[in-house]
Scaffold this motif. Structure first.
Motif, PDB file in Angstrom:
ATOM      1  N   GLY A   9       0.610  -1.107  -0.004  1.00  0.00           N
ATOM      2  CA  GLY A   9      -0.024  -0.020  -0.222  1.00  0.00           C
ATOM      3  C   GLY A   9       0.763   1.214   0.126  1.00  0.00           C
ATOM      4  N   SER A  11       1.704   3.463  -2.228  1.00  0.00           N
ATOM      5  CA  SER A  11       1.273   4.773  -2.854  1.00  0.00           C
ATOM      6  C   SER A  11       0.323   5.427  -2.138  1.00  0.00           C
ATOM      7  CB  SER A  11       0.983   4.344  -4.269  1.00  0.00           C
ATOM      8  OG  SER A  11      -0.058   3.630  -4.242  1.00  0.00           O
ATOM      9  N   GLY A  12      -0.363   4.751  -1.063  1.00  0.00           N
ATOM     10  CA  GLY A  12      -1.482   5.400  -0.230  1.00  0.00           C
ATOM     11  C   GLY A  12      -1.219   6.340   0.733  1.00  0.00           C
ATOM     12  N   THR A  13      -2.032   7.079   1.286  1.00  0.00           N
ATOM     13  CA  THR A  13      -1.925   8.031   2.361  1.00  0.00           C
ATOM     14  C   THR A  13      -0.949   7.691   3.213  1.00  0.00           C
ATOM     15  OG1 THR A  13      -4.092   9.012   1.684  1.00  0.00           O
ATOM     16  CG2 THR A  13      -3.052   9.878   3.503  1.00  0.00           C
ATOM     17  N   ILE A  14      -1.176   6.615   3.964  1.00  0.00           N
ATOM     18  CA  ILE A  14      -0.270   5.921   4.915  1.00  0.00           C
ATOM     19  C   ILE A  14       1.051   5.552   4.717  1.00  0.00           C
ATOM     20  CG2 ILE A  14      -0.275   4.313   6.816  1.00  0.00           C
ATOM     21  CD1 ILE A  14      -3.217   4.818   7.492  1.00  0.00           C
ATOM     22  N   ARG A  34      -1.011  -2.641  -5.929  1.00  0.00           N
ATOM     23  CA  ARG A  34      -1.757  -3.197  -7.010  1.00  0.00           C
ATOM     24  C   ARG A  34      -1.509  -2.695  -8.171  1.00  0.00           C
ATOM     25  NH1 ARG A  34      -7.893  -3.055  -4.606  1.00  0.00           N
ATOM     26  NH2 ARG A  34      -6.831  -0.991  -4.557  1.00  0.00           N
ATOM     27  N   SER A  35      -1.181  -1.479  -8.265  1.00  0.00           N
ATOM     28  CA  SER A  35      -1.306  -0.887  -9.554  1.00  0.00           C
ATOM     29  C   SER A  35       0.241   0.113  -9.647  1.00  0.00           C
ATOM     30  CB  SER A  35      -2.456   0.469  -9.815  1.00  0.00           C
ATOM     31  OG  SER A  35      -2.434   1.092  -8.726  1.00  0.00           O
ATOM     32  N   ALA A  41       1.311  -6.607  -6.561  1.00  0.00           N
ATOM     33  CA  ALA A  41       0.694  -7.505  -5.791  1.00  0.00           C
ATOM     34  C   ALA A  41      -0.795  -7.059  -5.070  1.00  0.00           C
ATOM     35  CB  ALA A  41       1.648  -7.912  -4.556  1.00  0.00           C
ATOM     36  N   ASP A  42      -1.451  -7.964  -4.994  1.00  0.00           N
ATOM     37  CA  ASP A  42      -2.664  -7.760  -4.140  1.00  0.00           C
ATOM     38  C   ASP A  42      -2.811  -8.516  -3.147  1.00  0.00           C
ATOM     39  OD1 ASP A  42      -5.519  -7.948  -3.749  1.00  0.00           O
ATOM     40  OD2 ASP A  42      -5.989  -7.568  -5.633  1.00  0.00           O
ATOM     41  N   ILE A  43      -3.080  -8.075  -2.023  1.00  0.00           N
ATOM     42  CA  ILE A  43      -3.141  -8.968  -0.724  1.00  0.00           C
ATOM     43  C   ILE A  43      -4.190 -10.056  -0.597  1.00  0.00           C
ATOM     44  CG2 ILE A  43      -1.910  -7.121   0.818  1.00  0.00           C
ATOM     45  CD1 ILE A  43      -4.614  -6.481   2.069  1.00  0.00           C
ATOM     46  N   ALA A  65      -0.063  -1.202   4.722  1.00  0.00           N
ATOM     47  CA  ALA A  65      -0.964   0.079   4.772  1.00  0.00           C
ATOM     48  C   ALA A  65      -2.019  -0.145   3.853  1.00  0.00           C
ATOM     49  CB  ALA A  65      -0.241   1.349   4.403  1.00  0.00           C
ATOM     50  N   GLY A  67      -5.536  -2.411   2.677  1.00  0.00           N
ATOM     51  CA  GLY A  67      -6.673  -3.106   3.156  1.00  0.00           C
ATOM     52  C   GLY A  67      -8.162  -2.112   3.020  1.00  0.00           C
ATOM     53  N   LYS A  89      -9.420  -6.524   3.723  1.00  0.00           N
ATOM     54  CA  LYS A  89      -8.617  -5.911   4.948  1.00  0.00           C
ATOM     55  C   LYS A  89      -8.367  -7.031   6.068  1.00  0.00           C
ATOM     56  CE  LYS A  89      -8.191  -2.001   8.197  1.00  0.00           C
ATOM     57  NZ  LYS A  89      -8.638  -0.434   8.385  1.00  0.00           N
ATOM     58  N   THR A 158      -6.312   7.006  14.199  1.00  0.00           N
ATOM     59  CA  THR A 158      -7.713   7.694  14.006  1.00  0.00           C
ATOM     60  C   THR A 158      -7.676   8.301  12.608  1.00  0.00           C
ATOM     61  OG1 THR A 158      -9.224   9.258  14.894  1.00  0.00           O
ATOM     62  CG2 THR A 158      -7.073   9.923  14.751  1.00  0.00           C
ATOM     63  N   LEU A 160      -7.318  10.479   9.310  1.00  0.00           N
ATOM     64  CA  LEU A 160      -5.884  11.292   8.861  1.00  0.00           C
ATOM     65  C   LEU A 160      -6.337  12.720   8.626  1.00  0.00           C
ATOM     66  CD1 LEU A 160      -3.948   8.885   6.788  1.00  0.00           C
ATOM     67  CD2 LEU A 160      -3.763   9.300   9.024  1.00  0.00           C
ATOM     68  N   SER A 163      -7.008  12.915   4.802  1.00  0.00           N
ATOM     69  CA  SER A 163      -8.364  12.271   4.377  1.00  0.00           C
ATOM     70  C   SER A 163      -9.369  13.200   4.525  1.00  0.00           C
ATOM     71  CB  SER A 163      -8.309  10.780   4.849  1.00  0.00           C
ATOM     72  OG  SER A 163      -7.244  10.172   4.708  1.00  0.00           O
TER      73      SER A 163
HETATM   74  N1  LIG Z   1      -7.317   7.351   5.863  1.00  0.00           N
HETATM   75  C1  LIG Z   1      -7.795   7.614   7.032  1.00  0.00           C
HETATM   76  O1  LIG Z   1      -8.150   8.374   7.697  1.00  0.00           O
HETATM   77  C2  LIG Z   1      -7.403   5.937   7.770  1.00  0.00           C
HETATM   78  C3  LIG Z   1      -7.721   6.114   9.119  1.00  0.00           C
HETATM   79  C4  LIG Z   1      -7.441   4.848  10.031  1.00  0.00           C
HETATM   80  C5  LIG Z   1      -7.071   3.624   9.317  1.00  0.00           C
HETATM   81  N2  LIG Z   1      -7.023   3.831   7.947  1.00  0.00           N
HETATM   82  C6  LIG Z   1      -6.754   2.534   7.318  1.00  0.00           C
HETATM   83  O2  LIG Z   1      -5.555   2.561   6.690  1.00  0.00           O
HETATM   84  C7  LIG Z   1      -5.303   1.793   5.620  1.00  0.00           C
HETATM   85  C8  LIG Z   1      -4.813   2.652   4.480  1.00  0.00           C
HETATM   86  O3  LIG Z   1      -5.424   3.787   4.366  1.00  0.00           O
HETATM   87  P1  LIG Z   1      -5.283   5.024   3.411  1.00  0.00           P
HETATM   88  O4  LIG Z   1      -6.063   6.256   3.507  1.00  0.00           O
HETATM   89  O5  LIG Z   1      -3.626   5.164   3.472  1.00  0.00           O
HETATM   90  O6  LIG Z   1      -5.764   4.392   1.835  1.00  0.00           O
HETATM   91  P2  LIG Z   1      -5.395   4.650   0.588  1.00  0.00           P
HETATM   92  O7  LIG Z   1      -4.705   6.016   0.309  1.00  0.00           O
HETATM   93  O8  LIG Z   1      -6.738   4.553  -0.288  1.00  0.00           O
HETATM   94  O9  LIG Z   1      -4.393   3.822  -0.068  1.00  0.00           O
HETATM   95  C9  LIG Z   1      -4.162   2.442  -0.040  1.00  0.00           C
HETATM   96  C10 LIG Z   1      -3.138   1.811  -0.669  1.00  0.00           C
HETATM   97  O10 LIG Z   1      -3.064   0.453  -0.722  1.00  0.00           O
HETATM   98  C11 LIG Z   1      -2.928  -0.058  -1.980  1.00  0.00           C
HETATM   99  N3  LIG Z   1      -4.067  -1.071  -1.970  1.00  0.00           N
HETATM  100  C12 LIG Z   1      -5.289  -1.158  -1.712  1.00  0.00           C
HETATM  101  N4  LIG Z   1      -5.865  -2.420  -1.656  1.00  0.00           N
HETATM  102  C13 LIG Z   1      -4.823  -3.043  -1.919  1.00  0.00           C
HETATM  103  C14 LIG Z   1      -4.697  -4.531  -1.942  1.00  0.00           C
HETATM  104  N5  LIG Z   1      -5.725  -5.448  -1.998  1.00  0.00           N
HETATM  105  N6  LIG Z   1      -3.314  -5.173  -2.278  1.00  0.00           N
HETATM  106  C15 LIG Z   1      -2.285  -4.292  -2.215  1.00  0.00           C
HETATM  107  N7  LIG Z   1      -2.508  -2.849  -2.313  1.00  0.00           N
HETATM  108  C16 LIG Z   1      -3.633  -2.360  -2.152  1.00  0.00           C
HETATM  109  C17 LIG Z   1      -3.435   1.101  -2.755  1.00  0.00           C
HETATM  110  O11 LIG Z   1      -2.721   0.947  -4.016  1.00  0.00           O
HETATM  111  P3  LIG Z   1      -3.310   0.050  -5.239  1.00  0.00           P
HETATM  112  O12 LIG Z   1      -4.627   0.575  -5.395  1.00  0.00           O
HETATM  113  O13 LIG Z   1      -2.270   0.520  -6.379  1.00  0.00           O
HETATM  114  O14 LIG Z   1      -3.381  -1.154  -4.748  1.00  0.00           O
HETATM  115  C18 LIG Z   1      -2.807   2.166  -2.124  1.00  0.00           C
HETATM  116  O15 LIG Z   1      -1.365   2.303  -2.190  1.00  0.00           O
HETATM  117  C19 LIG Z   1      -6.791   1.369   5.373  1.00  0.00           C
HETATM  118  O16 LIG Z   1      -6.876  -0.178   5.800  1.00  0.00           O
HETATM  119  C20 LIG Z   1      -7.755   2.351   5.995  1.00  0.00           C
HETATM  120  O17 LIG Z   1      -8.678   1.462   6.420  1.00  0.00           O
HETATM  121  C21 LIG Z   1      -7.315   4.866   7.138  1.00  0.00           C
END
Ligand SMILES: NC(=O)c1ccc[n+]([C@@H]2O[C@H](COP(=O)([O-])OP(=O)(O)OC[C@H]3O[C@@H](n4cnc5c(N)ncnc54)[C@H](OP(=O)(O)O)[C@@H]3O)[C@@H](O)[C@H]2O)c1
Length: 200
Positions: A9, A11-14, A34-35, A41-43, A65, A67, A89, A158, A160, A163
């Motif tokens: 994960g 490339s995501g925020t966390i 994934r992309s 890879a996909d979890i 990071a 799910g 997740k 909590t 972000l 977000s």
């Molecule tokens: N944002 C918040 O406020 C917050 C707060 C508490 C907890 N969380 C938790 O923290 C996690 C990450 O949140 P985020 O906001 O950072 O998400 P995000 O910005 O949507 O990023 C998710 C990342 O995971 C990758 N990804 C998603 N599904 C995947 C899979 N099945 N296999 C491999 N890679 C995957 C995505 O890239 P690709 O699409 O390229 O795979 C992306 O890099 C989540 O579980 C969320 O519930 C988030």
């Protein structure tokens, strides 16, 4: 000491903040998504994860990071939305650990992701609370059975600051910066704790 950490994960925020912090600390980061990333890879796909571990060969830690969970009002929850969330997740993270175990270095570490919903439900967050609780339960129990000095912990942030689309669903919650969450990953991976849920 320089370590190799695979960030799922990335490339995501966390994941972006976690990857940046580890690189600033002088470690080698292998980015997976994934992309995008060094490897794709996909979890939810064990074979795709196994291919990454075989290719990287030596790694000391996995910071996850990735799910997804569905979010619906209780009466709109479907078997499909529950199944999607458990498969992604929850089972995705469980299988990430199970698949990586034969490959991760001795005294390695896993950091999984849950979230504040475990203990602080919000409207529309029933599945999130269920799934986060399952992830944390897995971490607490699996920690006692990890071989070769390997540790496992869970990060529970909590909402972000980065977000803002989620903020209306978290009235009165104080958002946290992703950079603060990254510090919790650092503690989980480089500290001595095991089987812990770190709330951020
Ligand atoms: N944002 C918040 O406020 C917050 C707060 C508490 C907890 N969380 C938790 O923290 C996690 C990450 O949140 P985020 O906001 O950072 O998400 P995000 O910005 O949507 O990023 C998710 C990342 O995971 C990758 N990804 C998603 N599904 C995947 C899979 N099945 N296999 C491999 N890679 C995957 C995505 O890239 P690709 O699409 O390229 O795979 C992306 O890099 C989540 O579980 C969320 O519930 C988030």
């Amino acid at each position: 000491m320089k370590r190799t950490i695979i960030v799922f994960g990335a490339s995501g925020t966390i994941g972006t903040a976690v990857s940046a912090r580890f690189e600033q600390e002088g470690h080698q980061v292998v980015r997976v998504g994934r992309s995008s990333g060094d490897y794709k890879a996909d979890i939810t796909d064990v074979a795709s994860m196994e291919a990454v571990f075989k290719a990287v060969k030596h790694f000391d830690a996995i910071a996850n990071a990735a799910g997804d969970v569905a979010s619906h009002p209780l009466e709109e929850i479907t078997d499909e939305s529950i199944g999607f969330s458990i498969g992604n997740k929850m089972l995705g993270q469980v299988n990430l650990v199970r698949t990586a175990l034969p490959y991760i270095a001795d005294k390695g570490a896993f950091a999984l992701i849950s979230g504040v919903l475990t203990n602080e439900p919000i409207l529309g967050g029933v599945i999130g609370t269920m799934v986060n609780g399952a992830v944390e339960g897995f971490v607490k129990a699996a920690a006692h059975e990890m071989p070769r000095g390997i540790r496992i912990n869970c990060i529970s942030p909590t909402v972000l600051a980065e977000s803002p689309a989620y903020h209306p669903y978290f009235p009165g919650f104080v958002p946290v910066a992703a950079s603060q969450v990254a510090i919790a990953y650092e503690r989980a991976i480089f500290g001595i704790i095991n089987g812990r849920v770190i709330s951020v």
